[in-house]
Design an enzyme around this catalytic site. Sequence first.
Site, mmCIF file in Angstrom:
data_model
loop_
_atom_site.group_PDB
_atom_site.id
_atom_site.type_symbol
_atom_site.label_atom_id
_atom_site.label_comp_id
_atom_site.label_asym_id
_atom_site.label_seq_id
_atom_site.Cartn_x
_atom_site.Cartn_y
_atom_site.Cartn_z
ATOM 1 N N LYS A 187 -3.560 10.425 7.326
ATOM 2 C CA LYS A 187 -2.972 11.652 6.782
ATOM 3 C C LYS A 187 -3.667 12.876 7.359
ATOM 4 C CE LYS A 187 -1.365 9.422 2.611
ATOM 5 N NZ LYS A 187 -1.707 8.960 1.263
ATOM 6 N N GLN A 220 -5.279 10.090 -3.713
ATOM 7 C CA GLN A 220 -4.922 8.755 -3.231
ATOM 8 C C GLN A 220 -5.101 7.722 -4.352
ATOM 9 O OE1 GLN A 220 -3.770 8.233 -0.115
ATOM 10 N NE2 GLN A 220 -3.686 6.017 -0.208
ATOM 11 N N ASP A 260 3.124 14.577 -4.080
ATOM 12 C CA ASP A 260 3.515 13.190 -4.342
ATOM 13 C C ASP A 260 4.723 13.127 -5.279
ATOM 14 O OD1 ASP A 260 2.272 11.018 -3.149
ATOM 15 O OD2 ASP A 260 0.475 11.170 -4.386
HETATM 16 N N1 LIG Z 1 -1.057 9.113 -4.263
HETATM 17 C C1 LIG Z 1 -0.572 8.205 -3.423
HETATM 18 N N2 LIG Z 1 0.584 8.463 -2.751
HETATM 19 C C2 LIG Z 1 1.102 7.558 -1.859
HETATM 20 O O1 LIG Z 1 2.181 7.790 -1.263
HETATM 21 C C3 LIG Z 1 0.388 6.334 -1.637
HETATM 22 C C4 LIG Z 1 -0.806 6.131 -2.353
HETATM 23 N N3 LIG Z 1 -1.257 7.073 -3.224
HETATM 24 N N4 LIG Z 1 -1.483 4.970 -2.196
HETATM 25 C C5 LIG Z 1 -1.035 3.934 -1.276
HETATM 26 C C6 LIG Z 1 0.474 3.978 -1.015
HETATM 27 C C7 LIG Z 1 0.891 3.287 0.277
HETATM 28 N N5 LIG Z 1 1.330 4.345 1.160
HETATM 29 C C8 LIG Z 1 1.628 4.183 2.517
HETATM 30 C C9 LIG Z 1 1.613 5.213 3.420
HETATM 31 C C10 LIG Z 1 1.827 5.011 4.779
HETATM 32 C C11 LIG Z 1 2.080 3.745 5.262
HETATM 33 C C12 LIG Z 1 2.260 3.520 6.729
HETATM 34 O O2 LIG Z 1 2.079 4.417 7.540
HETATM 35 N N6 LIG Z 1 2.589 2.296 7.164
HETATM 36 C C13 LIG Z 1 2.754 1.915 8.566
HETATM 37 C C14 LIG Z 1 1.699 0.934 9.029
HETATM 38 C C15 LIG Z 1 0.299 1.354 8.801
HETATM 39 C C16 LIG Z 1 -0.676 0.217 9.122
HETATM 40 O O3 LIG Z 1 -0.577 -0.383 10.214
HETATM 41 O O4 LIG Z 1 -1.520 -0.050 8.254
HETATM 42 C C17 LIG Z 1 4.075 1.206 8.769
HETATM 43 O O5 LIG Z 1 4.621 0.656 7.783
HETATM 44 O O6 LIG Z 1 4.560 1.165 9.893
HETATM 45 C C18 LIG Z 1 2.128 2.703 4.353
HETATM 46 C C19 LIG Z 1 1.918 2.912 3.001
HETATM 47 C C20 LIG Z 1 1.275 5.537 0.491
HETATM 48 N N7 LIG Z 1 0.831 5.373 -0.749
#
Ligand SMILES: Nc1nc(=O)c2c([nH]1)NC[C@@H]1CN(c3ccc(C(=O)N[C@@H](CCC(=O)O)C(=O)O)cc3)C=[N+]21
Length: 298
Positions: A53, A97, A120
């Site tokens: 981020k 987070q 969020d």
């Molecule tokens: N307050 C809060 N808000 C959130 O929005 C929040 C959170 N906490 N805690 C965790 C979850 C999970 N989450 C993700 C964000 C980006 C990817 C992402 O970029 N994924 C990539 C892969 C990343 C990798 O390779 O690890 C993809 O799917 O292609 C995934 C999951 C947001 N979250």
Amino acid sequence: MAAEIIDGKAFAADVRARVAGHVAQLKGQGITPGLAVVLVGEDPASEVYVAHKHRATVEVGMASFEHKLPADTSEADLFALIDRLNADPNVHGILCQFPVPEHLSERRTVARIDPAKDVDGLSVTNAGLLATGERALVSCTPLGCLMLLRDRLGDLSGKEAVVVGRSNLFGKPMAQLLLQENCTVTMAHSRTQDLPEVCRRADILVAAVGRAEMVRGDWVKPGATVIDVGITREPHPDKPGKTRLIGDVHFESAAEAAAAITPVPGGVGPMTIACLLANTLTACCRAHGMPEPEGLTA
Ligand SMILES: Nc1nc(=O)c2c([nH]1)NC[C@@H]1CN(c3ccc(C(=O)N[C@@H](CCC(=O)O)C(=O)O)cc3)C=[N+]21
Ligand SMILES: NC(=O)C1=CN([C@@H]2O[C@H](COP(=O)(O)OP(=O)(O)OC[C@H]3O[C@@H](n4cnc5c(N)ncnc54)[C@H](OP(=O)(O)O)[C@@H]3O)[C@@H](O)[C@H]2O)C=CC1
């Protein structure tokens, strides 16, 4: 395989480029949008996301404020930080987070964040504004899914949409957005009877459960659009010591039936971070009484 693969990574890059364009314009007027991310404790997965981020925020030209607090931070200290960020005119978006350590409450933490900075979209205020059709900040992942669906399908009116999962972070706001687009929306969850049959109704099938490959090809109506939100990390079968990400949808079999499908990784995940930046831009424009960026809100 029949389905077109929806390239969330490319779409997210386009969103980030559009955000960057707006940021450059704002900077010309002396305004720099700023995002503050708060991380409590040392969860390795969360550290990776927070680093992602930060990089993405800096790349679009925004100010990034990272606050890492020790795992034993008291609620009073966390709230004191949130209060400072709420009052800081250089901070337009605040994200704490999740998960937070056991002794802290996600609900109380979210409630402390100024709804105008709640990028969020988790606060009761923003959830209520969305549910009543008023201008809100919308949770990043559902907003990203909506962008992908609009891009692929155009007008969503009258479509049968099934959302599997009913969390405040994803399922509920996703259903609200689809309802706003005039879909006929069904929300499914762990108590749903005959989930495969419910899913087979869907022109738009969205899975956000967190159970690897639960949705099988024979749950998918031929020609449907399938959005896979779920992320499960498991040991890599071929690369010892490495992990891989698995979605909620069994990709190969679902892709036989669907017209279009998002992959994991490279589908919804990248849209989440792009929409976090879009929401920060939106919050900044609102804070300064300026017109909102087109195509980057719900
Ligand atoms: N307050 C809060 N808000 C959130 O929005 C929040 C959170 N906490 N805690 C965790 C979850 C999970 N989450 C993700 C964000 C980006 C990817 C992402 O970029 N994924 C990539 C892969 C990343 C990798 O390779 O690890 C993809 O799917 O292609 C995934 C999951 C947001 N979250
Ligand atoms: N790609 C991204 O950017 C993001 C990905 N995610 C991922 O999406 C998934 C869901 O996240 P989140 O919504 O926060 O999860 P939650 O755990 O909060 O919610 C899961 C939902 O799935 C339902 N469920 C559980 N088991 C079943 C089942 N057997 N059949 C049908 N429904 C079931 C639950 O039902 P009930 O309410 O009845 O218990 C609940 O509503 C996770 O894998 C998460 O990692 C999340 C956010 C962002």
